[in-house]
Motif scaffolding. Structure first.
Motif, PDB file in Angstrom:
ATOM      1  N   THR A   1      -0.591   7.677  -4.103  1.00 36.01           N
ATOM      2  CA  THR A   1       0.696   8.028  -4.694  1.00 36.01           C
ATOM      3  C   THR A   1       1.267   6.877  -5.519  1.00 36.01           C
ATOM      4  N   MET A   2       1.104   5.652  -5.003  1.00 34.18           N
ATOM      5  CA  MET A   2       1.731   4.502  -5.650  1.00 34.18           C
ATOM      6  C   MET A   2       0.923   3.931  -6.808  1.00 34.18           C
ATOM      7  N   LEU A   3      -0.386   4.145  -6.798  1.00 39.96           N
ATOM      8  CA  LEU A   3      -1.254   3.499  -7.780  1.00 39.96           C
ATOM      9  C   LEU A   3      -0.779   3.664  -9.222  1.00 39.96           C
ATOM     10  N   PRO A   4      -0.470   4.884  -9.694  1.00 35.10           N
ATOM     11  CA  PRO A   4      -0.038   5.022 -11.090  1.00 35.10           C
ATOM     12  C   PRO A   4       1.346   4.436 -11.359  1.00 35.10           C
ATOM     13  N   LYS A   5       2.085   4.102 -10.290  1.00 35.13           N
ATOM     14  CA  LYS A   5       3.420   3.532 -10.471  1.00 35.13           C
ATOM     15  C   LYS A   5       3.380   2.012 -10.568  1.00 35.13           C
ATOM     16  N   VAL A   6       2.439   1.385  -9.859  1.00 37.37           N
ATOM     17  CA  VAL A   6       2.448  -0.074  -9.807  1.00 37.37           C
ATOM     18  C   VAL A   6       1.627  -0.716 -10.917  1.00 37.37           C
ATOM     19  N   LEU A   7       0.701   0.028 -11.511  1.00 35.62           N
ATOM     20  CA  LEU A   7      -0.119  -0.536 -12.582  1.00 35.62           C
ATOM     21  C   LEU A   7       0.315   0.003 -13.939  1.00 35.62           C
ATOM     22  N   GLY A   8       0.206  -0.848 -14.946  1.00 31.45           N
ATOM     23  CA  GLY A   8       0.554  -0.427 -16.288  1.00 31.45           C
ATOM     24  C   GLY A   8      -0.508   0.480 -16.878  1.00 31.45           C
ATOM     25  N   THR A   9      -0.148   1.186 -17.935  1.00 31.13           N
ATOM     26  CA  THR A   9      -1.099   2.109 -18.562  1.00 31.13           C
ATOM     27  C   THR A   9      -2.308   1.367 -19.122  1.00 31.13           C
ATOM     28  N   SER A  10      -2.104   0.147 -19.611  1.00 26.00           N
ATOM     29  CA  SER A  10      -3.235  -0.632 -20.139  1.00 26.00           C
ATOM     30  C   SER A  10      -4.257  -0.905 -19.043  1.00 26.00           C
TER      31      SER A  10
ATOM     32  N   ILE B   1      -6.575  -2.937  -6.472  1.00 28.16           N
ATOM     33  CA  ILE B   1      -5.201  -2.687  -6.023  1.00 28.16           C
ATOM     34  C   ILE B   1      -5.151  -1.475  -5.091  1.00 28.16           C
ATOM     35  N   ARG B   2      -5.913  -0.433  -5.414  1.00 28.11           N
ATOM     36  CA  ARG B   2      -5.928   0.740  -4.540  1.00 28.11           C
ATOM     37  C   ARG B   2      -6.419   0.379  -3.145  1.00 28.11           C
ATOM     38  N   ALA B   3      -7.522  -0.368  -3.082  1.00 33.08           N
ATOM     39  CA  ALA B   3      -8.091  -0.752  -1.787  1.00 33.08           C
ATOM     40  C   ALA B   3      -7.130  -1.646  -1.010  1.00 33.08           C
TER      41      ALA B   3
ATOM     42  N   ALA C   1      -2.254   5.082   5.223  1.00 29.51           N
ATOM     43  CA  ALA C   1      -2.037   4.204   4.079  1.00 29.51           C
ATOM     44  C   ALA C   1      -2.768   4.670   2.824  1.00 29.51           C
ATOM     45  N   GLU C   2      -3.896   5.352   2.990  1.00 24.14           N
ATOM     46  CA  GLU C   2      -4.646   5.794   1.805  1.00 24.14           C
ATOM     47  C   GLU C   2      -3.852   6.794   0.971  1.00 24.14           C
ATOM     48  N   ALA C   3      -3.114   7.679   1.651  1.00 23.78           N
ATOM     49  CA  ALA C   3      -2.282   8.625   0.916  1.00 23.78           C
ATOM     50  C   ALA C   3      -1.194   7.904   0.135  1.00 23.78           C
ATOM     51  N   LEU C   4      -0.612   6.873   0.761  1.00 26.40           N
ATOM     52  CA  LEU C   4       0.395   6.072   0.077  1.00 26.40           C
ATOM     53  C   LEU C   4      -0.204   5.382  -1.146  1.00 26.40           C
TER      54      LEU C   4
ATOM     55  N   GLY D   1       4.529  -8.851  -2.765  1.00 24.68           N
ATOM     56  CA  GLY D   1       5.341  -7.653  -2.661  1.00 24.68           C
ATOM     57  C   GLY D   1       4.724  -6.601  -1.762  1.00 24.68           C
ATOM     58  N   PHE D   2       5.261  -5.393  -1.855  1.00 21.03           N
ATOM     59  CA  PHE D   2       4.862  -4.251  -1.026  1.00 21.03           C
ATOM     60  C   PHE D   2       4.065  -3.260  -1.864  1.00 21.03           C
ATOM     61  N   PRO D   3       2.995  -2.696  -1.315  1.00 26.97           N
ATOM     62  CA  PRO D   3       2.335  -2.989  -0.036  1.00 26.97           C
ATOM     63  C   PRO D   3       1.068  -3.811  -0.289  1.00 26.97           C
TER      64      PRO D   3
END
Length: 400
Positions: free
Chosen positions: A284-293, A305-307, A278-281, A163-165
């Motif tokens: 922003t996306m990190l808390p959306k793509v990973l679950g709270t666990s 995942i961030r890297a 891309a680092e700013a993206l 998937g993206f990104p």
């Protein structure tokens, strides 16, 4: 792939004792014939009344070779057309693995009258089988773009569409674990280590890249495993090449198109990537793509995942966002997928494609099954890799 070992002799060298350029061409050609001799036979092209005529050669010399040196030659196809193919060859010194030379040869197949003819199928199958056995990472050219792709194993084929990104390593556990299957995991154009052109991004092109890649690998029938945007690409592949699809796995994906607000958000995200990178993206996306666990308890996975997101080329980010914004609505095609064995997987903590949405999609596909992965967000193949692999394996074992 096992290299072809050839020894440098004095009569192949110049007055200063270096392997000369003309002799290098001869060694590259000898390595190709040795490869055929160990496989389908050096008479392959005679048997098929075809001859591979060299149309273009590009050679780069990296280090000198001297009498007595043993060079290992590796051969791989990087592109196959109807009547032509491109072969990349690499020569390394056996004693220290030093890179000595690289070359690309463009061949056009002709008959005895000199007219272009199709590349022999037996040759394509031989080269594809060598690549699958090798279990290596390759760079293959499709539709004018060089893609990095990992191929492992033998047996029925799976293609993992990230998937993206992200890039293909989100499937690392699944690719490593699913013995008995040919596992194909490419970096899509614009992501990972594949080329990232400024233009040429839409779902049709992504799907065409995969079809051309399968052709190059000699794969006729495949199970599509698509994550998020990879699911959108899988739907497009089904529209165009349904007869090649043996099964479908949709991981945290959806069939609906973007809403008007969603399209605006795509454009705003693209603007952020252009202006801030891309680092700013990624932040922003990190808390959306990973679950709270995962966010609360697995810092190594969070950083991985961030890297990965931060390393995505901006041109690939912008292109993918536009492709997702403009994709077709796949909802109408869901009832028509009867006969295509389908598995839907979703993380129970996924906020981007919630479990309820995944359940509705599975209900709309006749015979589809749903697996909800606990304590996972939008990337269960990484967050809960074992559970995701187990679900995928159970589905594969159920196929007729």
């Amino acid at each position: 792939m096992t290299p072809i070992l050839l020894t440098v002799y004095p009569d192949e060298c110049d007055a200063f004792g270096h392997l000369n350029q003309a002799s290098f061409l001869s060694l590259f050609e000898r390595a190709r014939w040795e490869m055929l001799r160990a496989g389908p036979g050096m008479d392959l092209f005679d048997r098929t009344a075809t001859w591979p005529a060299v149309r273009k050669t590009v050679i780069e010399y990296h280090a000198a070779a001297f009498p007595g040196d043993v060079l290992g030659f590796e051969q791989d196809l990087t592109h196959v057309g109807r009547t032509s193919f491109t072969m990349r060859q690499v020569a390394r010194r056996a004693r220290d693995d030093a890179l000595v030379a690289t070359a690309e040869f463009l061949f056009v197949c002709v008959n005895r009258q000199g007219r272009p003819v199709a590349v022999p199928q037996e040759f394509n199958e031989f080269m594809a089988a060598r690549r699958r056995r090798a279990g290596e990472v390759h760079r293959l050219t499709v539709n004018g773009v060089s893609l990095e792709v990992e191929v492992r194993g033998d047996g029925p084929a799976l293609i993992f569409i990230h998937g993206f990104p992200f890039e293909r390593s989100i499937w690392a556990h699944q690719v490593a674990a699913l013995d008995g299957w040919t596992r194909i995991a490419p970096d899509l154009r614009g992501m990972g280590h594949s080329d990232a052109p400024d233009l040429g991004y839409n779902m049709e092109t992504y799907a065409a890249d995969l079809a051309a890649l399968l052709d190059l690998l000699g794969v006729d029938e495949v199970i599509l495993v698509g994550h998020s945007m990879g699911g959108y690409i899988a739907f497009e592949f089904l529209r165009r090449w349904r007869d090649r699809v043996r099964g479908l796995v949709l991981v945290d994906s959806r069939a609906e198109p973007d809403t008007v607000e969603g399209k605006r958000n795509r454009d705003a995200t693209a603007a952020t990537a252009r202006e801030q990178g891309a680092e700013a993206l990624a932040e922003t996306m990190l808390p959306k793509v990973l679950g709270t666990s995962t966010l609360d308890g697995e810092p190594a996975t969070v950083e991985r995942i961030r890297a990965m997101m931060a390393a995505t080329p901006v041109s690939g980010i912008v292109g993918a966002l536009g492709a997702m914004r403009d994709r077709q609505d796949s909802t109408p095609m869901l009832p028509g997928l009867a006969g295509v064995p389908t598995l839907v997987i979703v993380g129970d903590e996924d906020e981007l494609t919630p479990a309820a949405q995944a359940r509705a999609m599975a209900d709309a596909i006749p015979g589809a099954s749903l697996v909800v992965i606990r304590a996972a967000g939008h990337v269960p193949s990484v967050e809960r890799s074992v559970e995701t692999t187990d679900a995928l394996l159970a589905f594969l074992e159920s196929l007729p």
